[in-house]
Scaffold this motif. Sequence first.
Motif, PDB file in Angstrom:
ATOM      1  N   LEU A 115      -9.040  -9.178   2.278  1.00 33.23           N
ATOM      2  CA  LEU A 115     -10.117  -8.739   3.159  1.00 33.23           C
ATOM      3  C   LEU A 115     -10.863  -7.533   2.595  1.00 33.23           C
ATOM      4  O   LEU A 115     -12.069  -7.394   2.791  1.00 33.23           O
ATOM      5  CB  LEU A 115      -9.550  -8.400   4.537  1.00 33.23           C
ATOM      6  N   LEU A 116     -10.144  -6.664   1.895  1.00 35.34           N
ATOM      7  CA  LEU A 116     -10.747  -5.447   1.343  1.00 35.34           C
ATOM      8  C   LEU A 116     -11.261  -5.639  -0.078  1.00 35.34           C
ATOM      9  O   LEU A 116     -11.800  -4.704  -0.669  1.00 35.34           O
ATOM     10  CB  LEU A 116      -9.735  -4.298   1.381  1.00 35.34           C
ATOM     11  N   ASP A 117     -11.072  -6.843  -0.623  1.00 37.39           N
ATOM     12  CA  ASP A 117     -11.532  -7.166  -1.981  1.00 37.39           C
ATOM     13  C   ASP A 117     -10.884  -6.266  -3.024  1.00 37.39           C
ATOM     14  O   ASP A 117     -11.552  -5.694  -3.893  1.00 37.39           O
ATOM     15  CB  ASP A 117     -13.054  -7.080  -2.076  1.00 37.39           C
ATOM     16  N   ILE A 118      -9.556  -6.154  -2.950  1.00 39.39           N
ATOM     17  CA  ILE A 118      -8.784  -5.393  -3.935  1.00 39.39           C
ATOM     18  C   ILE A 118      -8.364  -6.332  -5.058  1.00 39.39           C
ATOM     19  O   ILE A 118      -7.878  -7.440  -4.810  1.00 39.39           O
ATOM     20  CB  ILE A 118      -7.551  -4.737  -3.284  1.00 39.39           C
ATOM     21  N   GLN A 119      -8.525  -5.891  -6.292  1.00 43.87           N
ATOM     22  CA  GLN A 119      -8.253  -6.705  -7.475  1.00 43.87           C
ATOM     23  C   GLN A 119      -7.011  -6.197  -8.212  1.00 43.87           C
ATOM     24  O   GLN A 119      -6.507  -5.110  -7.938  1.00 43.87           O
ATOM     25  CB  GLN A 119      -9.454  -6.650  -8.429  1.00 43.87           C
ATOM     26  N   ASP A 120      -6.555  -7.002  -9.197  1.00 46.62           N
ATOM     27  CA  ASP A 120      -5.470  -6.599 -10.115  1.00 46.62           C
ATOM     28  C   ASP A 120      -4.246  -6.079  -9.353  1.00 46.62           C
ATOM     29  O   ASP A 120      -3.723  -4.991  -9.605  1.00 46.62           O
ATOM     30  CB  ASP A 120      -5.951  -5.532 -11.098  1.00 46.62           C
ATOM     31  N   ILE A 121      -3.760  -6.877  -8.436  1.00 45.73           N
ATOM     32  CA  ILE A 121      -2.681  -6.449  -7.541  1.00 45.73           C
ATOM     33  C   ILE A 121      -1.329  -6.448  -8.258  1.00 45.73           C
ATOM     34  O   ILE A 121      -0.980  -7.399  -8.962  1.00 45.73           O
ATOM     35  CB  ILE A 121      -2.632  -7.362  -6.304  1.00 45.73           C
ATOM     36  N   GLU A 122      -0.566  -5.366  -8.058  1.00 40.12           N
ATOM     37  CA  GLU A 122       0.776  -5.212  -8.613  1.00 40.12           C
ATOM     38  C   GLU A 122       1.689  -4.592  -7.565  1.00 40.12           C
ATOM     39  O   GLU A 122       1.226  -4.038  -6.567  1.00 40.12           O
ATOM     40  CB  GLU A 122       0.756  -4.290  -9.840  1.00 40.12           C
ATOM     41  N   ASN A 123       3.002  -4.648  -7.833  1.00 38.42           N
ATOM     42  CA  ASN A 123       3.964  -3.961  -6.979  1.00 38.42           C
ATOM     43  C   ASN A 123       3.851  -2.456  -7.162  1.00 38.42           C
ATOM     44  O   ASN A 123       3.700  -1.971  -8.282  1.00 38.42           O
ATOM     45  CB  ASN A 123       5.386  -4.391  -7.316  1.00 38.42           C
ATOM     46  N   VAL A 171      -6.084   2.017  -5.600  1.00 38.62           N
ATOM     47  CA  VAL A 171      -5.634   2.116  -4.220  1.00 38.62           C
ATOM     48  C   VAL A 171      -4.247   1.502  -4.095  1.00 38.62           C
ATOM     49  O   VAL A 171      -3.900   0.549  -4.793  1.00 38.62           O
ATOM     50  CB  VAL A 171      -6.636   1.402  -3.283  1.00 38.62           C
ATOM     51  N   ALA A 172      -3.432   2.079  -3.229  1.00 42.29           N
ATOM     52  CA  ALA A 172      -2.140   1.492  -2.855  1.00 42.29           C
ATOM     53  C   ALA A 172      -2.150   1.316  -1.344  1.00 42.29           C
ATOM     54  O   ALA A 172      -2.885   2.009  -0.630  1.00 42.29           O
ATOM     55  CB  ALA A 172      -0.986   2.384  -3.293  1.00 42.29           C
ATOM     56  N   TRP A 173      -1.338   0.395  -0.854  1.00 37.52           N
ATOM     57  CA  TRP A 173      -1.345   0.135   0.593  1.00 37.52           C
ATOM     58  C   TRP A 173      -0.045  -0.504   1.040  1.00 37.52           C
ATOM     59  O   TRP A 173       0.681  -1.133   0.261  1.00 37.52           O
ATOM     60  CB  TRP A 173      -2.518  -0.758   0.992  1.00 37.52           C
ATOM     61  N   CYS A 174       0.243  -0.312   2.317  1.00 41.88           N
ATOM     62  CA  CYS A 174       1.365  -0.968   2.988  1.00 41.88           C
ATOM     63  C   CYS A 174       0.996  -1.079   4.451  1.00 41.88           C
ATOM     64  O   CYS A 174       0.789  -0.061   5.124  1.00 41.88           O
ATOM     65  CB  CYS A 174       2.653  -0.165   2.816  1.00 41.88           C
ATOM     66  N   THR A 175       0.851  -2.268   4.956  1.00 36.80           N
ATOM     67  CA  THR A 175       0.441  -2.466   6.338  1.00 36.80           C
ATOM     68  C   THR A 175       1.508  -1.935   7.294  1.00 36.80           C
ATOM     69  O   THR A 175       2.664  -1.743   6.928  1.00 36.80           O
ATOM     70  CB  THR A 175       0.182  -3.956   6.625  1.00 36.80           C
ATOM     71  N   GLY A 176       1.099  -1.690   8.531  1.00 36.02           N
ATOM     72  CA  GLY A 176       2.038  -1.250   9.550  1.00 36.02           C
ATOM     73  C   GLY A 176       2.448   0.201   9.388  1.00 36.02           C
ATOM     74  O   GLY A 176       1.637   1.081   9.125  1.00 36.02           O
ATOM     75  N   GLY A 189      -0.613   8.511  -9.692  1.00 36.24           N
ATOM     76  CA  GLY A 189      -1.992   8.860  -9.951  1.00 36.24           C
ATOM     77  C   GLY A 189      -3.014   8.009  -9.235  1.00 36.24           C
ATOM     78  O   GLY A 189      -4.181   7.951  -9.641  1.00 36.24           O
ATOM     79  N   ILE A 190      -2.610   7.350  -8.166  1.00 35.52           N
ATOM     80  CA  ILE A 190      -3.515   6.463  -7.423  1.00 35.52           C
ATOM     81  C   ILE A 190      -4.460   7.297  -6.559  1.00 35.52           C
ATOM     82  O   ILE A 190      -4.085   8.338  -6.018  1.00 35.52           O
ATOM     83  CB  ILE A 190      -2.691   5.465  -6.600  1.00 35.52           C
TER      84      ILE A 190
END
Length: 250
Positions: A115-123, A171-176, A189-190
């Motif tokens: 939904l946010l159009d975030i690319q190159d996703i990693e853990n 950007v990093a994220w975790c829902t909830g 360094g995010i």
Amino acid sequence: MSRTKLHRVLNELLQPQVIPDGCPNGLQIEGKDTIYKIVTGVTASQALIDRAIELNADALFVHHGYFWKGEDACLTGMKKQRIASLLKHDINLFAYHLPLDVHPSLGNNAQLAKLLDIQDIENLESGKLSIALKGRFSSALTPQALAQRLQDVLGKSPLLEQVPKPLISTVAWCTGGGQKYIDLAASQGIDAFITGEISEQTIHSAREMNIHFYAAGHHATERYGAKAVGEYLAEQYGLDVKFVDIANPA
């Protein structure tokens, strides 16, 4: 579809055995043997149960179910009322907590990234299955532009703790309730961290570690996993599935 088959399909899809959790994942309350209609939602609140009854649902699929580790096991008050309603109407309750957060395509985190159009996703976490994720935007955003994107997507104005950094590329994220991951994100360094909730210490981490912080709502960030699983079940198995959003400002 039989209850047994639906349970098997969901377990194969969400792999609850892979990640330890604070609640039982899967079939929490047994109802009808045969399932024609499913209602999906975020939390198995009384309001969602009442809506499922109105819609003649045979099953509820939620992210937040019951029987959390450390909670009072007695069936009294609100808990008794919810479970009595499900049993009276013979409605199955399927609940998947962390397994729904981490699914690589249908999970809450994956759906928010889409939904946010975030690319190159990693853990974000290394060496194990990561609950939080990290990525980048195709073009750098100002802090205000990311806040506006969150508001446009989620329909809720996020709380923003802005730091002097002028642009956000990573950007990093975790829902909830994932605010504890801000320190790990900052140590890598995010530029910004997005989650649903905020704690008192989160603001200090943002300011002192120079990372923009967004609290966009626990409910608002976790509406999309259950909805995506329901759409998958409808498409793959022809089930009648309806997502019901019970508004929650938290």
